[in-house]
Design a protein around this motif. Structure first.
Motif: not given
Length: 86
Positions: A5, A24-25
């Protein structure tokens, strides 16, 4: 969990065009490689989603993208190899 992230903010070329993307992710797809796909509401006019690959290289992080104009000014870019500034 191995996810990546962060935020990419760049100023490019002599005309100072910018890019700014938060993610993110980003999922690790193989050893030292993460992939992130942007949300559907930020797709380009053809429905293509921004996709960014992050590759850890010796002493650097390589960033390669596709369909990410949504996040950049007219001549901005962020695809490059980034090294740590000391």
């Amino acid at each position: 969990d191995g996810a990546l992230a962060g935020n990419i903010s760049t100023v490019s070329g002599p005309t100072y065009h910018t890019c700014d993307v938060s993610f993110s992710d980003a999922e690790e797809t193989s050893s030292g490689v993460w992939h992130w796909q942007g949300p559907a509401e930020e797709a380009d006019s053809d429905g293509n989603l921004c996709e960014i690959d992050f590759t850890a290289t010796s002493g650097a992080l390589r960033i390669e993208s596709q369909n990410c104009r949504y996040y950049c000014g007219a001549r901005g870019w962020f695809d490059s190899d980034y090294t740590r500034v000391r």
